[in-house]
Design an enzyme around this catalytic site. Structure first.
Site, mmCIF file in Angstrom:
data_model
loop_
_atom_site.group_PDB
_atom_site.id
_atom_site.type_symbol
_atom_site.label_atom_id
_atom_site.label_comp_id
_atom_site.label_asym_id
_atom_site.label_seq_id
_atom_site.Cartn_x
_atom_site.Cartn_y
_atom_site.Cartn_z
ATOM 1 N N VAL A 33 3.557 2.796 -7.282
ATOM 2 C CA VAL A 33 4.562 3.604 -6.581
ATOM 3 C C VAL A 33 5.869 2.824 -6.421
ATOM 4 O O VAL A 33 6.960 3.405 -6.451
ATOM 5 C CB VAL A 33 3.986 4.122 -5.238
ATOM 6 C CG1 VAL A 33 3.801 3.032 -4.207
ATOM 7 C CG2 VAL A 33 4.851 5.244 -4.684
ATOM 8 N N ASP A 34 5.779 1.519 -6.281
ATOM 9 C CA ASP A 34 6.965 0.664 -6.154
ATOM 10 C C ASP A 34 7.855 0.797 -7.399
ATOM 11 O O ASP A 34 9.075 1.017 -7.293
ATOM 12 C CB ASP A 34 6.467 -0.786 -5.979
ATOM 13 C CG ASP A 34 7.526 -1.746 -5.487
ATOM 14 O OD1 ASP A 34 8.688 -1.339 -5.325
ATOM 15 O OD2 ASP A 34 7.177 -2.920 -5.267
ATOM 16 N N SER A 117 -1.788 0.437 -0.281
ATOM 17 C CA SER A 117 -2.870 -0.527 -0.619
ATOM 18 C C SER A 117 -4.019 0.053 -1.429
ATOM 19 O O SER A 117 -4.911 -0.690 -1.820
ATOM 20 C CB SER A 117 -3.451 -1.225 0.629
ATOM 21 O OG SER A 117 -2.566 -2.206 1.112
ATOM 22 N N TYR A 121 -3.817 -2.898 -4.965
ATOM 23 C CA TYR A 121 -4.325 -3.771 -3.895
ATOM 24 C C TYR A 121 -5.780 -3.500 -3.523
ATOM 25 O O TYR A 121 -6.360 -4.253 -2.725
ATOM 26 C CB TYR A 121 -3.417 -3.717 -2.666
ATOM 27 C CG TYR A 121 -2.147 -4.549 -2.804
ATOM 28 C CD1 TYR A 121 -1.848 -5.215 -3.984
ATOM 29 C CD2 TYR A 121 -1.255 -4.682 -1.747
ATOM 30 C CE1 TYR A 121 -0.690 -5.977 -4.119
ATOM 31 C CE2 TYR A 121 -0.096 -5.445 -1.866
ATOM 32 C CZ TYR A 121 0.183 -6.086 -3.052
ATOM 33 O OH TYR A 121 1.323 -6.844 -3.164
HETATM 34 P P1 ADP Z 1 -0.690 -1.024 -3.688
HETATM 35 O O1 ADP Z 1 -0.304 -2.293 -4.385
HETATM 36 O O2 ADP Z 1 -0.227 -0.975 -2.244
HETATM 37 O O3 ADP Z 1 -2.133 -0.697 -3.866
HETATM 38 P P2 ADP Z 1 0.051 1.008 -5.680
HETATM 39 O O4 ADP Z 1 1.406 1.476 -6.015
HETATM 40 O O5 ADP Z 1 -0.744 0.356 -6.737
HETATM 41 O O6 ADP Z 1 0.224 0.081 -4.380
HETATM 42 O O7 ADP Z 1 -0.799 2.220 -5.137
HETATM 43 C C1 ADP Z 1 -0.621 2.817 -3.860
HETATM 44 C C2 ADP Z 1 -0.885 4.295 -3.972
HETATM 45 O O8 ADP Z 1 0.269 4.931 -4.532
HETATM 46 C C3 ADP Z 1 -2.048 4.667 -4.903
HETATM 47 O O9 ADP Z 1 -2.865 5.621 -4.222
HETATM 48 C C4 ADP Z 1 -1.377 5.291 -6.122
HETATM 49 O O10 ADP Z 1 -2.186 6.316 -6.690
HETATM 50 C C5 ADP Z 1 -0.144 5.891 -5.474
HETATM 51 N N1 ADP Z 1 1.008 6.191 -6.356
HETATM 52 C C6 ADP Z 1 1.338 5.684 -7.566
HETATM 53 N N2 ADP Z 1 2.480 6.241 -8.012
HETATM 54 C C7 ADP Z 1 2.894 7.119 -7.054
HETATM 55 C C8 ADP Z 1 3.991 8.010 -6.915
HETATM 56 N N3 ADP Z 1 4.935 8.121 -7.853
HETATM 57 N N4 ADP Z 1 4.069 8.774 -5.775
HETATM 58 C C9 ADP Z 1 3.131 8.673 -4.810
HETATM 59 N N5 ADP Z 1 2.076 7.853 -4.878
HETATM 60 C C10 ADP Z 1 1.953 7.084 -5.991
#
Ligand code: ADP
Length: 171
Positions: A33-34, A117, A121
């Site tokens: 998501v970042d 997370s 994570y």
């Molecule tokens: P972390 O490192 O905190 O686990 P991630 O980005 O890998 O962060 O995942 C956190 C959550 O965000 C996951 O449930 C993933 O499916 C979700 N995610 C990924 N892309 C998006 C997006 N564009 N919008 C909303 N949620 C997302």
């Protein structure tokens, strides 16, 4: 009491006062998501993040939303799951609480959270959903400008978990 909603989709398209980013301690961008938030916000976002000198796990910092439809991005750093006995649940709860505190400090009314997370994570999704809902519901008992909280679920597992828990009125 504020409205708490669940939607399935991409957090970068949410039209709210703030979307929360599941960032890492550097705040300089990553995957998941970042990466999606940085791509959608444009290069100004990483430039703004460079001024913040990182962020501790469990804490959050705020920037503008730049090219996003959201006015602000709240960068929260969730814990890496290490089995559950390393303070993970307190650190995850703290991400939600600190994000809502920042939103309140800035007089924001609507905020959208991803499932912090539960991607790279590795935090178990069901346990993370309980922590998220419980922490948000407890925060909303206090005085806050926030009137709308949206849990934006990207995957169907999380969407079903949040829908079930909120239907039961539980966290
Ligand atoms: P972390 O490192 O905190 O686990 P991630 O980005 O890998 O962060 O995942 C956190 C959550 O965000 C996951 O449930 C993933 O499916 C979700 N995610 C990924 N892309 C998006 C997006 N564009 N919008 C909303 N949620 C997302």
């Amino acid at each position: 009491m504020a409205q708490v909603e669940v939607v399935r989709g991409d957090i970068t398209s949410q039209v709210v006062d703030a979307i929360v980013n599941a960032a890492n301690t550097s705040l300089l961008g990553g995957g998941g998501v970042d990466g999606a938030i940085h791509r959608a916000a444009g290069p100004e976002l990483v430039m703004a993040c460079r001024q913040l000198n990182g962020c501790a796990t469990g804490d959050a910092k705020i920037t503008s939303g730049f090219r996003l439809p959201a006015k602000h991005v709240i960068h929260a750093v969730g814990p890496v799951w290490r089995g559950g006995r390393h303070g993970e649940s307190d650190l995850l709860a703290s991400c939600y609480k600190r994000s809502l505190e920042l939103a309140t400090d800035h007089g924001l009314t609507s905020i959208a959270f991803p499932n912090i997370s539960t991607g790279i994570y590795g935090y178990p999704k069901a346990e993370a959903a309980r922590v998220a809902i419980r922490t948000v519901q407890s925060f909303l008992q206090a005085q806050t400008s926030v009137g709308q909280v949206i849990f934006v679920c990207f995957d169907s597992d999380n969407y079903e978990l949040y829908t079930d828990l909120l239907t039961q009125g539980l966290g």
